[in-house]
Design an enzyme around this catalytic site. Sequence first.
Site, PDB file in Angstrom:
ATOM      1  N   ASP A  45       0.849  -1.196   0.000  1.00 22.82           N
ATOM      2  CA  ASP A  45       0.000   0.000   0.000  1.00 22.82           C
ATOM      3  C   ASP A  45       0.881   1.241   0.000  1.00 22.82           C
ATOM      4  O   ASP A  45       1.774   1.378   0.846  1.00 22.82           O
ATOM      5  CB  ASP A  45      -0.888   0.005   1.255  1.00 22.82           C
ATOM      6  CG  ASP A  45      -1.721   1.271   1.348  1.00 22.82           C
ATOM      7  OD1 ASP A  45      -2.574   1.479   0.477  1.00 22.82           O
ATOM      8  OD2 ASP A  45      -1.507   2.067   2.287  1.00 22.82           O
ATOM      9  N   TYR A  50       2.557  10.259   0.885  1.00 25.15           N
ATOM     10  CA  TYR A  50       3.567   9.770   1.833  1.00 25.15           C
ATOM     11  C   TYR A  50       4.969  10.277   1.497  1.00 25.15           C
ATOM     12  O   TYR A  50       5.858  10.238   2.343  1.00 25.15           O
ATOM     13  CB  TYR A  50       3.598   8.238   1.880  1.00 25.15           C
ATOM     14  CG  TYR A  50       2.301   7.573   2.302  1.00 25.15           C
ATOM     15  CD1 TYR A  50       1.252   8.303   2.860  1.00 25.15           C
ATOM     16  CD2 TYR A  50       2.128   6.201   2.133  1.00 25.15           C
ATOM     17  CE1 TYR A  50       0.061   7.687   3.225  1.00 25.15           C
ATOM     18  CE2 TYR A  50       0.938   5.571   2.507  1.00 25.15           C
ATOM     19  CZ  TYR A  50      -0.087   6.320   3.040  1.00 25.15           C
ATOM     20  OH  TYR A  50      -1.256   5.706   3.406  1.00 25.15           O
ATOM     21  N   LYS A  78      -2.698   6.136  -3.960  1.00 21.40           N
ATOM     22  CA  LYS A  78      -3.827   7.046  -3.734  1.00 21.40           C
ATOM     23  C   LYS A  78      -3.560   8.437  -4.313  1.00 21.40           C
ATOM     24  O   LYS A  78      -2.428   8.935  -4.249  1.00 21.40           O
ATOM     25  CB  LYS A  78      -4.082   7.193  -2.225  1.00 21.40           C
ATOM     26  CG  LYS A  78      -4.150   5.878  -1.473  1.00 21.40           C
ATOM     27  CD  LYS A  78      -4.234   6.100   0.032  1.00 21.40           C
ATOM     28  CE  LYS A  78      -4.010   4.812   0.793  1.00 21.40           C
ATOM     29  NZ  LYS A  78      -2.584   4.420   0.852  1.00 21.40           N
ATOM     30  N   HIS A 109      -7.722   9.497  -1.718  1.00 25.17           N
ATOM     31  CA  HIS A 109      -7.143   9.431  -0.370  1.00 25.17           C
ATOM     32  C   HIS A 109      -8.086  10.011   0.699  1.00 25.17           C
ATOM     33  O   HIS A 109      -8.303   9.410   1.746  1.00 25.17           O
ATOM     34  CB  HIS A 109      -5.799  10.169  -0.357  1.00 25.17           C
ATOM     35  CG  HIS A 109      -4.874   9.716   0.724  1.00 25.17           C
ATOM     36  ND1 HIS A 109      -3.499   9.761   0.593  1.00 25.17           N
ATOM     37  CD2 HIS A 109      -5.119   9.212   1.950  1.00 25.17           C
ATOM     38  CE1 HIS A 109      -2.950   9.302   1.716  1.00 25.17           C
ATOM     39  NE2 HIS A 109      -3.907   8.971   2.546  1.00 25.17           N
TER      40      HIS A 109
END
Length: 309
Positions: A45, A50, A78, A109
Amino acid sequence: MAQSSFKLNTGAEMPAVGLGTWQSKPGEVQKAVSYALQNGYRLVDCAYCYGNEDEVGEGLKEAFDAGVKREDVFIMTKAWASYNTRIAENLDKSLKSLGLDYVDLYLIHWPALLNPEGNHEKFPTLPDGTRDVIQGWNHVEAWRQMEALMGTGKVKAIGVCNYSKPYLEELLPQCKIVPAINQIENHPSLPQQEIVDLCNQKGIHVVAYSPLGSTGSPLMSAEPITKIAEKRGISAGTVLLSYHVARGTTVLAKSVTPARIKANLEIVKLDDEDMKLLNDYSNDLTKKGELKRYVFPPFKTTFGFPDKA
């Protein structure tokens, strides 16, 4: 050990346990991804937000070079909230970083819009320092862009992340493609049963993040969890991860330590007595109004979650 999996509404199989990459520090995530894929993991994932997809991509390449087949790995990422009006553009950025032609699943997201022309690419702020959120924006617009990706060959499936029951109820009557999954924070301190029940009813698979209660793993010391761990001679972490698989949910376990990465695949079958203990704990917190959500962005909206009302 062979991983169990769940069938999505697309017909694809999604592994029951995946490697999470949120908050993995620079210099650690490449090794974690490579090690996990070479030691039994088949689900990774990621997310543009991030900020570590270049390293994730390096870890993927290392694993593929070592003999792991791309078609055997389920990779999801995402679209970030500042790209919710530019979904295809954000997907291309992620694919480039990950070194991939396609992802198996692409998610919204958060169902909010951060100012795409703001003072920061990911986290734009107003002069008072608060998040620069475009109020009154309709999250269904992002889903229409997600649906348009299905003909491009760049995504195998689409889904949502952090969707509450009210937001799902707004989306479902207006969508041509039902989301394959809804990825939500989920653990005995935040069972979100109303969302899980709706998703189960509509054929949307639930994927749980922060299963140990996010940073610091605060749930590891909760009484029912330690009680079950002691009874079964397993770790509290194994109890918490196994709880999701018992609920028919895929769980994302984030770690960068080889021993812990390996241990997180060791799911056990919890019995009715174990699940009753955990469900009673959740129900008690619900009654007391003491549910605990660890992950919530400062977007000046409740997102329809009852614990944030």
